[in-house]
Scaffold this active site. Structure first.
Site, mmCIF file in Angstrom:
data_model
loop_
_atom_site.group_PDB
_atom_site.id
_atom_site.type_symbol
_atom_site.label_atom_id
_atom_site.label_comp_id
_atom_site.label_asym_id
_atom_site.label_seq_id
_atom_site.Cartn_x
_atom_site.Cartn_y
_atom_site.Cartn_z
ATOM 1 C CG ASP A 274 68.845 -74.161 -0.940
ATOM 2 O OD1 ASP A 274 68.443 -75.304 -0.673
ATOM 3 O OD2 ASP A 274 69.115 -73.327 -0.054
ATOM 4 C CG HIS B 226 71.542 -76.578 3.255
ATOM 5 N ND1 HIS B 226 72.026 -75.697 2.319
ATOM 6 C CD2 HIS B 226 70.284 -76.878 2.873
ATOM 7 C CE1 HIS B 226 71.080 -75.456 1.424
ATOM 8 N NE2 HIS B 226 70.025 -76.163 1.730
ATOM 9 C CG ASP C 223 60.723 -70.749 0.857
ATOM 10 O OD1 ASP C 223 61.846 -70.976 1.350
ATOM 11 O OD2 ASP C 223 60.209 -69.624 0.839
ATOM 12 C CE1 TYR C 224 63.024 -76.970 4.114
ATOM 13 C CE2 TYR C 224 63.322 -74.615 4.425
ATOM 14 C CZ TYR C 224 63.060 -75.870 4.942
ATOM 15 O OH TYR C 224 62.813 -76.031 6.290
ATOM 16 C CG ASP D 96 63.212 -64.376 1.656
ATOM 17 O OD1 ASP D 96 64.411 -64.575 1.424
ATOM 18 O OD2 ASP D 96 62.321 -64.553 0.806
#
Ligand SMILES: Nc1nc2c(c(CN[C@H]3C=C[C@H](O)[C@@H]3O)cn2[C@@H]2O[C@H](COP(=O)(O)O)[C@@H](O)[C@H]2O)c(=O)[nH]1
Length: 341
Positions: A319, A53, A314-315, A239
């Site tokens: 993504d 990122h 999660d990440y 989220d």
């Protein structure tokens, strides 16, 4: 009403009592198998936060920790009513939307000499200055800009009063415990108190507090003040994107009634029964995916370089959702306008 449940306890309780959102066992397994192929890749390691990122800080110093704190203090509610008409921020020749528009605006401000990550600045920053810092390159402003201004002032003042103006001091007070840091953040900063109730129980999701701990762990590369011995106790962050990708991948299912509602873009209020079921089942679903993945790794005799935890899953899934936006067109995400996620 009895005590407040932790995010993990809340997720389990919600999943056991949910009526409109369901975890699909076969889907859980197929996602675990998808992730198994990545188990020793860069995506499922703490270093990926920087290498994958370009907008994330590359340093691991105090300024980088304070960058993470501001970004996660404002890390909420980027969705727009019409996806083709939304806030965009241009930075270094690239257009960014959603969460990345926030990061691009922070970096743009810093390049312009505006100390947006310094508490002494944002504790008294004016609304006009915030509107300038987070200005959009389209005619759609960043959502909830007045709330973002209020939260910056509130959070900056507390960081100055309680932690000498630096989030690194807050991290150091947690003595390498992720849980201690999460609770210190929730106790100290009101905008992080992502708590509600479900079927008579007080529940918590702490989405921004948990992602703040995770991003602090990541920016410090899991070393020194960022070496949290209990980092694996942090759950996935509830989220509005993860539920969408979990449904797309078949690990989560909605009742027809709920699906129709989401397809119409109906607003769900923060704390509504169905909104809580979506968030809670998503957390529990990722916990089950992690358990299944660890079993598969064990069976395969593979040894990933670091410990696989819910943060890294999660990440990766967040993504993945970003990279598969087009494939997910038919899967609605729930529209809740709030400061918590
Ligand atoms: N569960 C989960 N939710 C996350 C993130 C992130 C940013 N993390 C990145 C930074 C470093 C890591 O490597 C991640 O790549 C933002 N969000 C949430 O998504 C929503 C924004 O979505 P969109 O409108 O599409 O940009 C909004 O609720 C925001 O709070 C995450 O990682 N996990």
């Amino acid at each position: 009403m009895d005590g407040l449940l932790t995010p993990r306890e809340s997720a389990k309780f919600i999943a056991e009592n949910s009526q409109d959102v369901f975890i699909d066992g076969a889907g859980v397994r197929s996602v675990a198998e998808l992730l198994l192929a990545k188990a020793s890749g860069p995506e499922l390691q703490v270093g990926g936060w920087k290498t994958l990122h370009e907008l994330n800080p590359k340093a691991s110093d105090e300024a980088a920790v304070n960058w993470v704190f501001v970004a996660d203090t404002l890390n909420f509610s980027f969705w727009s009513e019409h996806d083709e008409h939304k806030c965009l921020v241009g930075y270094k020749g690239k257009m960014y939307s959603g969460y990345w528009s926030l990061c691009a605006a922070i970096n743009r401000a810093l390049d312009e000499g505006i100390p947006v990550t310094s508490a002494s600045y944002y504790a008294t920053v004016t609304l006009e200055q915030v509107q300038h810092i987070f200005r959009s390159d389209t005619d759609v402003p960043m959502p909830l800009i007045e709330e973002r201004h209020r939260i910056l002032n509130e959070t900056g003042k507390i960081l100055l009063e309680k932690f000498g103006g630096s989030f690194l001091n807050c991290v150091q007070k947690s003595e390498n415990s992720a849980q201690k840091l999460m609770h210190l953040v929730v106790e100290s900063f009101p905008s992080y108190r992502d708590e509600t109730q479900f079927k008579g129980k007080r529940i918590s999701f702490y989405k921004r507090a948990q992602i703040l701990v995770a991003d602090t762990w990541s920016v410090l590369e899991g070393k020194g003040d960022g070496c949290f011995k209990d980092i694996s106790s942090i759950t996935m962050f509830a989220d509005y994107r993860l539920p969408q990708i979990l449904v797309h991948l078949g690990a989560l299912r909605y009742s027809n009634e709920l699906l129709q509602k989401l397809r119409k873009g109906e607003i769900l209020s923060y704390g509504d029964k169905q909104e809580v079921e979506i968030r809670g089942c998503s957390i529990w679903c990722v916990e089950l995916i992690r358990d299944c993945l660890l079993e598969l790794i064990e069976k395969n005799g593979e040894k990933p370089s670091g410990e696989i935890n819910s943060i890294l899953l999660d990440y990766y899934l967040w993504d993945y959702a970003r990279d598969h936006r087009a494939d997910m067109k038919g899967i609605p995400f729930h529209h809740t306008r709030c400061i918590y996620y």
